[in-house]
Design a protein around this motif. Structure first.
Motif, PDB file in Angstrom:
ATOM      1  N   ALA A 311       0.830  -1.207   0.000  1.00 44.14           N
ATOM      2  CA  ALA A 311       0.000   0.000   0.000  1.00 44.14           C
ATOM      3  C   ALA A 311       0.865   1.259   0.000  1.00 44.14           C
ATOM      4  O   ALA A 311       0.573   2.226  -0.722  1.00 44.14           O
ATOM      5  CB  ALA A 311      -0.925  -0.006   1.216  1.00 44.14           C
ATOM      6  N   MET A 312       1.942   1.261   0.786  1.00 39.61           N
ATOM      7  CA  MET A 312       2.810   2.447   0.878  1.00 39.61           C
ATOM      8  C   MET A 312       3.398   2.828  -0.474  1.00 39.61           C
ATOM      9  O   MET A 312       3.566   4.010  -0.774  1.00 39.61           O
ATOM     10  CB  MET A 312       3.928   2.208   1.893  1.00 39.61           C
ATOM     11  CG  MET A 312       3.454   2.252   3.342  1.00 39.61           C
ATOM     12  SD  MET A 312       4.794   1.963   4.527  1.00 39.61           S
ATOM     13  CE  MET A 312       5.719   3.504   4.380  1.00 39.61           C
ATOM     14  N   ASN A 313       3.715   1.838  -1.305  1.00 39.77           N
ATOM     15  CA  ASN A 313       4.249   2.137  -2.639  1.00 39.77           C
ATOM     16  C   ASN A 313       3.297   3.019  -3.434  1.00 39.77           C
ATOM     17  O   ASN A 313       3.725   3.963  -4.104  1.00 39.77           O
ATOM     18  CB  ASN A 313       4.490   0.831  -3.426  1.00 39.77           C
ATOM     19  CG  ASN A 313       5.665   0.053  -2.910  1.00 39.77           C
ATOM     20  OD1 ASN A 313       6.790   0.509  -2.961  1.00 39.77           O
ATOM     21  ND2 ASN A 313       5.408  -1.132  -2.389  1.00 39.77           N
ATOM     22  N   PHE A 314       2.009   2.693  -3.365  1.00 43.43           N
ATOM     23  CA  PHE A 314       1.015   3.445  -4.138  1.00 43.43           C
ATOM     24  C   PHE A 314       0.709   4.793  -3.489  1.00 43.43           C
ATOM     25  O   PHE A 314       0.530   5.796  -4.184  1.00 43.43           O
ATOM     26  CB  PHE A 314      -0.243   2.597  -4.321  1.00 43.43           C
ATOM     27  CG  PHE A 314      -0.018   1.426  -5.240  1.00 43.43           C
ATOM     28  CD1 PHE A 314      -0.034   1.586  -6.619  1.00 43.43           C
ATOM     29  CD2 PHE A 314       0.264   0.168  -4.735  1.00 43.43           C
ATOM     30  CE1 PHE A 314       0.207   0.521  -7.477  1.00 43.43           C
ATOM     31  CE2 PHE A 314       0.513  -0.910  -5.571  1.00 43.43           C
ATOM     32  CZ  PHE A 314       0.481  -0.737  -6.942  1.00 43.43           C
ATOM     33  N   LEU A 315       0.665   4.821  -2.170  1.00 41.02           N
ATOM     34  CA  LEU A 315       0.451   6.096  -1.468  1.00 41.02           C
ATOM     35  C   LEU A 315       1.602   7.055  -1.784  1.00 41.02           C
ATOM     36  O   LEU A 315       1.376   8.249  -2.003  1.00 41.02           O
ATOM     37  CB  LEU A 315       0.366   5.860   0.044  1.00 41.02           C
ATOM     38  CG  LEU A 315      -0.782   4.955   0.529  1.00 41.02           C
ATOM     39  CD1 LEU A 315      -0.668   4.731   2.036  1.00 41.02           C
ATOM     40  CD2 LEU A 315      -2.140   5.553   0.179  1.00 41.02           C
ATOM     41  N   ASN A 316       2.826   6.537  -1.812  1.00 41.25           N
ATOM     42  CA  ASN A 316       3.997   7.372  -2.141  1.00 41.25           C
ATOM     43  C   ASN A 316       3.876   7.970  -3.534  1.00 41.25           C
ATOM     44  O   ASN A 316       4.376   9.069  -3.797  1.00 41.25           O
ATOM     45  CB  ASN A 316       5.287   6.553  -2.071  1.00 41.25           C
ATOM     46  CG  ASN A 316       5.588   6.046  -0.677  1.00 41.25           C
ATOM     47  OD1 ASN A 316       4.970   6.478   0.297  1.00 41.25           O
ATOM     48  ND2 ASN A 316       6.524   5.118  -0.569  1.00 41.25           N
ATOM     49  N   ALA A 317       3.219   7.233  -4.447  1.00 40.97           N
ATOM     50  CA  ALA A 317       3.077   7.686  -5.831  1.00 40.97           C
ATOM     51  C   ALA A 317       1.810   8.518  -6.044  1.00 40.97           C
ATOM     52  O   ALA A 317       1.495   8.888  -7.179  1.00 40.97           O
ATOM     53  CB  ALA A 317       3.077   6.478  -6.772  1.00 40.97           C
ATOM     54  N   GLY A 318       1.075   8.782  -4.952  1.00 39.42           N
ATOM     55  CA  GLY A 318      -0.117   9.618  -5.062  1.00 39.42           C
ATOM     56  C   GLY A 318      -1.359   8.891  -5.533  1.00 39.42           C
ATOM     57  O   GLY A 318      -2.324   9.512  -5.980  1.00 39.42           O
ATOM     58  N   THR A 319      -1.366   7.558  -5.424  1.00 39.39           N
ATOM     59  CA  THR A 319      -2.513   6.757  -5.863  1.00 39.39           C
ATOM     60  C   THR A 319      -3.372   6.364  -4.670  1.00 39.39           C
ATOM     61  O   THR A 319      -2.864   5.766  -3.714  1.00 39.39           O
ATOM     62  CB  THR A 319      -2.037   5.479  -6.591  1.00 39.39           C
ATOM     63  OG1 THR A 319      -1.214   5.847  -7.693  1.00 39.39           O
ATOM     64  CG2 THR A 319      -3.207   4.642  -7.082  1.00 39.39           C
ATOM     65  N   PRO A 320      -4.671   6.672  -4.685  1.00 39.18           N
ATOM     66  CA  PRO A 320      -5.549   6.276  -3.576  1.00 39.18           C
ATOM     67  C   PRO A 320      -5.599   4.753  -3.405  1.00 39.18           C
ATOM     68  O   PRO A 320      -5.609   4.002  -4.395  1.00 39.18           O
ATOM     69  CB  PRO A 320      -6.917   6.818  -3.990  1.00 39.18           C
ATOM     70  CG  PRO A 320      -6.626   7.903  -4.969  1.00 39.18           C
ATOM     71  CD  PRO A 320      -5.389   7.466  -5.697  1.00 39.18           C
ATOM     72  N   VAL A 321      -5.622   4.316  -2.153  1.00 37.34           N
ATOM     73  CA  VAL A 321      -5.622   2.881  -1.827  1.00 37.34           C
ATOM     74  C   VAL A 321      -6.752   2.588  -0.846  1.00 37.34           C
ATOM     75  O   VAL A 321      -6.949   3.321   0.126  1.00 37.34           O
ATOM     76  CB  VAL A 321      -4.273   2.471  -1.179  1.00 37.34           C
ATOM     77  CG1 VAL A 321      -4.335   1.032  -0.659  1.00 37.34           C
ATOM     78  CG2 VAL A 321      -3.124   2.614  -2.174  1.00 37.34           C
ATOM     79  N   VAL A 322      -7.499   1.506  -1.110  1.00 41.22           N
ATOM     80  CA  VAL A 322      -8.462   1.005  -0.133  1.00 41.22           C
ATOM     81  C   VAL A 322      -7.958  -0.368   0.320  1.00 41.22           C
ATOM     82  O   VAL A 322      -7.617  -1.217  -0.507  1.00 41.22           O
ATOM     83  CB  VAL A 322      -9.894   0.930  -0.704  1.00 41.22           C
ATOM     84  CG1 VAL A 322      -9.962   0.102  -1.991  1.00 41.22           C
ATOM     85  CG2 VAL A 322     -10.859   0.357   0.333  1.00 41.22           C
TER      86      VAL A 322
END
Length: 697
Positions: A311-322
Motif C-alpha cells: 500500500a505504501m508504494n502506491f500512497l507514495n506515488a499519489g494513488t488512492p488505496v483502499v
C-alpha cells in the motif's frame, strides 16, 4: 540527421537530435564537427549555440552503440571538444533538462555555458565502474573548484543547474536563462560574439587552499566506502591530476585510467547491470506502444506487513488505496504500522509532516468486499495457502468491475491455478513484491498462461510509477527468485551436515559480497516460511533431498528474529546475530545420528556450492522460458536477494568465471558422497554452452 544546423541573425544553432536523450552517437558527433566547420567557414556567422532537441541537452554516450566500432569511431568525443575549443568564434552551450556524462563534458568544452533552471547536471560514469573519459575530471574542478567537483564525480549524483550557477567564486554556468532558453542563448551569443580571446576551461587553474590534505582525506574516505569498487578511488586520483599536472598530461592519464577500468570485472559487471535493468522492461511479444489500462485507484487485500508495505508504494506515488481485512483490529494495526513507518521517515527528515498527512489521506479501509467495486486494480496479499487464495479470488471475481486487474502477491503458488478461480483469467497476473515491500526494489511480474498483453504492459508501467525494477517471470513453483533460492538453501543445509557452522557459511558468502548469508536471511524472513514449503515438497517431491537441520530448528520453535531465536540467538530489541550453543549442539547431534565425521570446508567451496546452485537452477529456468533472458535473472538477484552488484548477478558471475570452469567444479561436487550427485547434474543449457565455449550473455 542527428545534428541539425540553422543560422539565426548571424548565430549558428547546432541542435543534437538523437531521441530519447540526444546520446552522443557517431552520427551526432560527426554532425557537431561538421556544424562547427560550417560555422567557421561562413563569414556571416558570428557565434555558435549548441543545444539539444526534446527532453535533454545530452545524456552522454549513445548506449545503443556500446560495444560496437561506432562507439570509438572518429570523430570521438575528445575530437569534437577539440574542434569546439579551436573554433575562432564563440561557442555557447545552451543546457536544459539533462546534461550528463559526455553531455556535460561537451558543455565544458564550449567557451560559454547558459542553462535553464532545473536542469539535471551529472558525471555518473562511476555508477558503471568508470571515470569520466573526455576531460570531465580535469575541466569540472576548473569551473567548480576541487571539492565540489570531486564530490560530484565520486557520487555520480545529479545536481540542479541553478546550484551550479550560483556558487560563490566558481560557477559552471555563465548565466541562467530567464524565460525560454534558446532566445536567451541567442542573445547571450550575440553579446559575446566580439569577445577575444575566447575563454577555455582548460586554461583555468584549480583553486584550493590545501589541495593535498583535502585529496588525502578524500582517498581515505572514498577508499573505506567503496571497498569492492575500484572506480570511486580512481575518480579521486584522476581529479588529483588536475592539481598536479599540466592539462594535456593530465588528460592523457585520465584516458589511461578510463581504459584500464573498462577491462576490470567490476566495470563489466556494473555495465551488465546497467543494460540488464533496461532490457528487463522489454517483452518481445508486447510492443512498447501496447495500450494500457487506467489505474487510478488500487485495492489491497490484507493489512499485514506485506499488504501495508505494498500500500505504501502506491500512497507514495499519489494513488488512492483502499485496504481490506476480515477484522477491524487487523485493519487498525495495519494503518498504525503504515503511519509509524512514515513517522520514522519524518524523524529522519526524509519526509515532511505535510507529506505524511497527504499520503495517509489517500488511504481508506473496509471490511466489505463490495467496497472494492470501483478499484481499477486489486492486489491480494494474504496467507500463502491455495485454499485461502481461492476464497479471496472468488470473492473478487464477484465484485470487481469489468476490466479491473486482479493481482496476486503469491511467492510460490501457481498463478494459472489462481486465475482459474475466476471467470476472467485474462485479467489475472502475479505481482510478487519483496519484503519490506515499501523498500525493496524488485517486483517479479508473473505472466499467467492467459494474462492479457495490456494487463502485463499496465503492470510493467505501474511498476515504474512506484519505482520498482520489474522483471517478468513465467509460471512455475517459486518463479525465478524463490525457485533458485531453494537450491541455494538446500546446499547451505548440506554444508552444515558436512562440518560447517551457520556463522562460517554466512561469513564466507558475505565476504564474497552478499548482503546477508543464508542463515541470517532465514532468521530475518522467518524460518517457518521455508518449513511450510518443505512440508509441501515432502508430499509433492518425495525424492528431493534436504538436510533435516532446518526442520529440527523449527521443531524447537526457533523461527528467527520474530521469536528471538533462530539459527542465531537474539537479545530483546536487538538484531545482532549471536552464535547459538543450542543450534551447534543440535547440528552436531544430527551429524552423529547420520554417522558423519565433520570435515573442514574451505570458504571457496562454500561460495561455489551456494552460487553454482543458483547458476544451475537459473540455467533450467532460462531453458524452460520462465525467464526471458539471463540478465533478467541477474536483475532479480541484484535487486531482490542482495547478490553483490560488483559481480553482476549469478549468471554474469558464471560467465566471468567461465561456464567450462563452472561445470568442471560441479562435477567435483557431484563426486562428494555426502552431497547430492543428482543436484550437481549440469542443466542441459549450461552443459551445452560450456561445451561450445559460449556464455549466458
Amino acid at each position: 540527421m542527428t545534428t541539425l544546423y540553422e543560422v539565426r541573425d548571424g548565430i549558428a544553432v547546432l541542435t543534437m537530435s538523437n531521441p530519447p536523450v540526444n546520446g552522443l552517437g557517431h552520427a551526432t558527433r560527426r554532425g557537431l564537427v561538421e556544424g562547427i566547420d560550417r560555422a567557421e567557414a561562413d563569414p556571416a556567422v558570428r557565434a555558435v549555440v549548441v543545444t539539444g532537441a526534446g527532453r535533454a541537452f545530452s545524456g552522454g554516450a549513445d548506449i545503443t552503440e556500446f560495444g560496437s566500432p561506432k562507439a570509438t569511431a572518429e570523430p570521438n568525443l575528445l575530437t569534437v571538444i577539440a574542434a569546439i575549443e579551436a573554433c575562432s568564434k564563440p561557442v555557447v552551450a545552451a543546457v536544459h533538462s539533462v546534461a550528463m556524462g559526455g553531455g556535460l563534458e561537451l558543455a565544458l568544452g564550449c567557451h560559454y555555458r547558459i542553462a535553464a533552471p532545473g536542469a539535471q547536471i551529472a558525471l555518473p560514469e562511476v555508477k558503471i565502474g568508470l571515470i569520466p573519459g573526455a576531460g570531465g575530471t580535469q575541466r569540472l574542478p576548473r569551473v567548480l573548484g576541487l571539492e565540489t567537483a570531486l564530490n560530484m564525480i565520486v557520487s555520480g549524483e545529479p545536481v540542479k543547474s541553478e546550484l551550479l550557477a550560483g556558487l560563490p567564486g566558481q560557477a559552471l554556468f555563465d548565466r541562467l536563462a530567464d524565460g525560454e532558453l534558446l532566445p536567451a542563448a541567442l542573445a547571450f551569443a550575440a553579446e559575446v560574439a566580439g569577445a577575444r580571446p575566447l575563454p577555455r576551461v582548460r586554461d583555468r587553474k584549480v583553486a584550493h587552499p590545501n589541495a593535498e590534505a583535502f585529496l588525502q582525506f578524500a582517498r581515505n574516505t572514498v577508499g573505506a566506502m567503496s571497498r569492492n569498487f575500484p572506480a570511486p578511488l580512481q575518480c579521486v586520483e584522476a581529479v588529483a591530476l588536475s592539481v598536479k599536472l599540466p592539462f594535456d598530461a593530465a588528460m592523457k592519464r585520465e584516458l589511461e585510467i578510463f581504459s584500464g577500468l573498462m577491462l576490470t570485472p567490476e566495470c563489466k559487471a556494473l555495465r551488465h547491470a546497467f543494460f540488464a535493468e533496461r532490457a528487463a522492461s522489454k517483452i518481445p511479444d508486447v510492443p512498447a506502444d501496447t495500450p494500457v489500462r487506467e489505474v487510478k485507484r488500487v485495492a489491497i487485500i490484507g493489512a499485514g506487513t506485506m499488504g501495508g508495505g505494498i500500500a505504501m508504494n502506491f500512497l507514495n506515488a499519489g494513488t488512492p488505496v483502499v485496504m481490506l481485512e476480515m477484522k477491524q483490529e487487523a485493519l487498525d494495526r495495519g494503518v498504525a504500522t503504515i503511519r509509524r513507518n512514515y513517522e520514522a521517515q519524518v524523524k529522519k527528515r526524509k519526509l515532511t509532516p505535510e507529506k505524511l498527512e497527504q499520503r495517509m489521506a489517500l488511504l481508506s479501509t473496509t471490511l466489505d468486499y463490495a467496497d472494492l467495486k470501483d478499484a481499477d486494480m486489486v492486489i491480494e496479499a494474504v496467507f500463502e495457502d491455495i485454499g485461502v487464495k481461492e476464497t479471496v479470488f472468488k470473492a473478487l471475481d464477484a465484485v470487481m468491475k469489468p476490466g479491473a486487474i486482479l493481482a496476486t502477491n503469491t511467492s510460490t503458488l501457481d498463478v494459472d491455478r489462481i486465475a482459474a478461480f475466476t471467470s476472467r483469467p485474462q485479467d489475472v497476473i502475479g505481482t510478487h513484491f519483496f519484503s519490506p515491500a515499501n523498500v525493496m526494489k524488485l517486483l517479479e511480474v508473473v505472466r499467467g498462461r492467459e494474462t492479457a498483453k495490456d494487463v502485463l504492459q499496465t503492470v510493467m508501467q505501474l511498476g515504474k510509477k512506484i519505482r520498482k525494477t520489474c522483471v517478468v517471470s513465467g509460471v512455475c513453483d517459486g518463479f525465478i527468485g524463490n525457485r533458485m533460492i531453494e537450491q541455494y538453501s538446500r546446499q547451505a543445509g548440506f554444508l552444515l551436515e558436512e562440518g560447517c557452522t551457520p556463522q562460517q557459511v554466512d561469513k564466507a558468502i558475505e565476504k564474497f559480497g552478499f548482503a546477508m548469508g543464508p542463515f541470517r536471511m532465514g532468521d530475518l524472513a522467518g524460518n517457518d516460511v521455508g518449513w511450510y514449503i518443505r512440508k509441501r515438497r515432502y508430499l509433492e517431491k518425495p525424492d528431493m533431498r534436504y538436510s533435516k537441520t532446518a526442520d529440527l530448528l523449527c521443531e524447537m520453535g526457533r523461527f528467527g528474529q520474530k521469536t528471538g531465536a533462530g539459527w542465531y540467538d537474539y537479545q530483546p530489541g536487538k538484531r545482532d546475530a549471536l552464535p547459538s550453543k543450542v543450534v551447534t549442539d543440535m547440528i552436531e547431534a544430527h551429524r552423529a545420528a547420520l554417522g558423519i565425521t565433520p570435515r573442514k570446508v574451505s570458504d571457496e567451496e562454500i561460495v561455489h556450492r551456494l552460487v553454482y546452485a543458483l547458476v544451475n537452477e537459473g540455467a533450467k529456468i532460462l531453458e524452460e522460458g520462465i525467464a526471458l533472458r539471463a540478465s533478467d535473472i541477474d536483475m532479480v538477484y541484484l535487486t531482490g536477494y542482495g547478490f553483490p552488484l560488483f559481480r553482476g548477478g549469478p549468471m554474469c558471475y558464471a560467465d566471468t568465471v567461465g561456464l567450462f570452469n563452472v561445470v568442471a567444479t560441479m562435477k567435483r561436487f557431484a563426486a562428494n558422497p555426502l552431497d547430492d550427485a543428482a543436484f550437481w547434474q549440469p542443466a542441459p543449457l549450461l552443459a551445452r554452452l560450456a561445451a561450445e565455449g559460449r556464455s549466458f550473455s
